[in-house]
Structures are given as structure tokens and as C-alpha cells.
Enzyme design. Structure first.
Site, mmCIF file in Angstrom:
data_model
loop_
_atom_site.group_PDB
_atom_site.id
_atom_site.type_symbol
_atom_site.label_atom_id
_atom_site.label_comp_id
_atom_site.label_asym_id
_atom_site.label_seq_id
_atom_site.Cartn_x
_atom_site.Cartn_y
_atom_site.Cartn_z
ATOM 1 N N THR A 186 0.849 -1.185 0.000
ATOM 2 C CA THR A 186 0.000 0.000 0.000
ATOM 3 C C THR A 186 0.884 1.233 0.000
ATOM 4 O OG1 THR A 186 -1.814 -1.099 1.170
ATOM 5 C CG2 THR A 186 -1.769 1.297 1.239
ATOM 6 N N PHE A 188 1.210 5.158 0.808
ATOM 7 C CA PHE A 188 0.633 6.193 1.658
ATOM 8 C C PHE A 188 1.234 7.542 1.293
ATOM 9 C CE2 PHE A 188 0.099 2.310 4.046
ATOM 10 C CZ PHE A 188 -1.166 2.437 4.622
#
Length: 290
Positions: A186, A188
Site C-alpha cells: 500500500t 501512503f
């Protein structure tokens, strides 16, 4: 030393809490990169509230999820950017995702009645859940860390979270690495108020994130946008459409380009697009994460 605020109060970095989420891990990495030796992290209940903390001045920085390698863009973050002009992206941080099945210390797997986690985590373990718990219902929770806390309190609930969240909550790790894809990651973003100065060296490969708004939806609109970047030899690394929420069938585009907003071809492309579109918003121009 990293400290956590008990509530959504004043601090250095706001993030999707509570402590133990993947967003928390990204926030701690950003704190290290920013050399904030005594950082106070402010846990928030949603990405929207992270934006609110930054815009209201309750935190200098915020950390929000942008994109998962399996599930794609985090739409809550895109919608938050679309709704306001007061926050920009200063940097990005990629976090490897390793999900665990966590439970109450006294619970056996066969006693689990519900699997709880953040919707993204549930989606990232879909194949595992279909095979291991084919008839067990799932419950969407605001964060993986909150799901771990619920599992530690309720023997009937198992959670999907990381091992750190399980330890903080007092739950046990029943199974590790249950994500469907081993390369799950992921990305960010570190956000701040729009007038904030850059915090990372602007060298090496740069990325620029844009939000583009059409006057109206018409045939060839996307082609017109893409052609401006093609003429400048600018590489697009992401394009995502989202509804404007003004009326059915009206969309905007989020685009990432592999270049700096200060590059001359980018300036020319954006100037041309400003003549043809309702709005062109630069969400940030920042170094690409290693």
C-alpha cells in the site's frame, strides 16, 4: 521517541488509527524520515478526519492511503482531495502488507462466528477467506487495528490485521501471511496544508499528482487530456475516474505523471489543459518513494 495522542487533538502527524494500523506504520516511517525525534501521532477514525486535522491545524502533517497494489486506489482519499483545495501531497511511503488472522487467546478457529477488518484488508484476503471460512460472515471495521481490538475482547470475532496490532490489542496470531498476493503493498501519502514548504529533497525521479475537472462529459474528453501529455512526452503512471458527486454521470480524473510540476513540458501541458477544462488542481509534486 514516538508518542500517541489519546484523542484527535494537537500533534505532529495525524493518521488512520488506532495504533497498529498500516497507516500507523507509514506515519512512523515518515516521522523517521522527517527526523521528528519526539513526534506525537494523532489517531483519527477516518481518512477524512485526517484531512480535517491537517486543514484545521491540529496536525502539521497527515498520512492517508493512496493506492493498494491489489485493490487499486483508495477512493476515500481521492474523494477527500476532490472536495477541498487546502491540502497537498509532500511525499509517499510504500508499506508491505502482511495480514494475519488474529483471535482472542482462548478462542479456537472453529469457534469463530465473524471475521472483522477494514474493507481493504477483507478484499486483500478474499481467496483465503473463501477457502478457510467459506460460510463465515465478514464485518467491515474502520481499521485493522480496531478489528484486532474487537477480537481481543470478543471470543466469537476473529480479525485480519498485522501482528503488531494483535500484540498491542492482546490478541494472538493464529495464522500469518494470509494475504492473497505475497507482493501486496500500500502506498501512503504525507499531506500538509497547501502552503506548506517541501520537506523532502526535490531530486531524482519526481511524481506529480493531478485532479482534472471537465466542463462537461463529451466524446473525446479523455483523449483530449491524454494528448496534451503525449505531445510533451510525459509518462502517465495512473489515471482514475471518480464521480464529481454533483450529478449522475459527471466524472473527474485523478492522474499521476512521472515528472515534476516544474519541468517545462509539464508547465506547457497544464497551461493548455487549463484552457480546456473547468479546473486543474495540482495535488502535489514530490519524490518517488524507493
Amino acid at each position: 521517541m514516538i508518542r500517541y495522542a489519546e484523542h484527535e487533538t494537537i500533534g505532529d502527524i495525524a493518521f488512520l488509527g488506532p495504533a497498529g494500523t498500516y497507516c500507523d506504520e507509514a506515519a512512523r516511517r515518515f516521522a523517521e524520515r522527517l527526523e521528528l525525534d519526539d513526534a506525537q501521532l494523532v489517531p483519527c477514525s477516518s481518512f477524512k478526519r485526517v484531512f480535517d486535522a491537517v486543514i484545521r491545524g491540529n496536525a502539521e502533517f497527515g498520512v492517508v492511503g493512496i493506492e493498494n497494489s491489489i485493490e487499486g486506489p483508495v477512493t476515500a482519499t481521492l474523494d477527500a482531495f476532490a472536495a477541498q483545495d487546502d491540502a497537498i501531497i509532500l511525499g509517499e511511503q510504500v508499506v508491505n502488507v502482511h495480514h494475519c488472522l488474529v483471535m482472542h487467546p482462548d478462542t479456537a478457529v472453529e469457534d469463530v462466528k465473524v471475521i472483522a477488518s477494514h474493507p481493504q484488508a477483507l478484499a486483500q484476503c478474499r481467496h483465503y477467506l473463501d477457502k478457510r471460512f467459506p460460510t463465515t460472515p465478514t464485518r467491515a471495521i474502520g481499521s485493522t487495528a480496531e478489528a484486532a481490538r474487537l477480537s481481543a475482547e470478543d471470543p466469537s470475532i476473529a480479525a485480519i490485521s498485522n501482528a503488531h496490532a494483535a500484540k498491542l490489542a492482546g490478541a494472538i496470531v493464529a495464522e500469518r501471511n494470509i494475504e492473497d498476493h505475497p507482493g501486496d503493498q500500500t502506498n501512503f501519502a504525507l499531506i500538509a496544508r497547501s502552503n506548506h514548504e517541501p520537506v523532502f529533497p526535490r531530486k531524482g525521479r519526481m511524481k506529480t499528482s493531478l485532479a482534472l475537472y471537465l466542463f462537461n462529459d463529451r466524446p473525446g474528453a479523455l483523449q483530449m487530456i491524454l494528448s496534451e501529455f503525449a505531445y510533451g512526452g510525459i509518462n502517465l503512471t495512473k489515471i482514475q475516474s471518480r464521480p464529481t458527486k454533483r450529478k449522475l454521470g459527471e466524472y473527474m480524473f485523478f492522474i499521476d505523471i512521472d515528472a515534476s510540476v516544474d519541468d517545462e513540458p509539464v508547465k506547457v501541458a497544464l497551461d493548455c489543459l487549463r484552457l480546456k477544462l473547468r479546473a486543474v488542481k495540482v495535488l502535489g509534486s514530490y519524490p518517488i518513494s524507493d
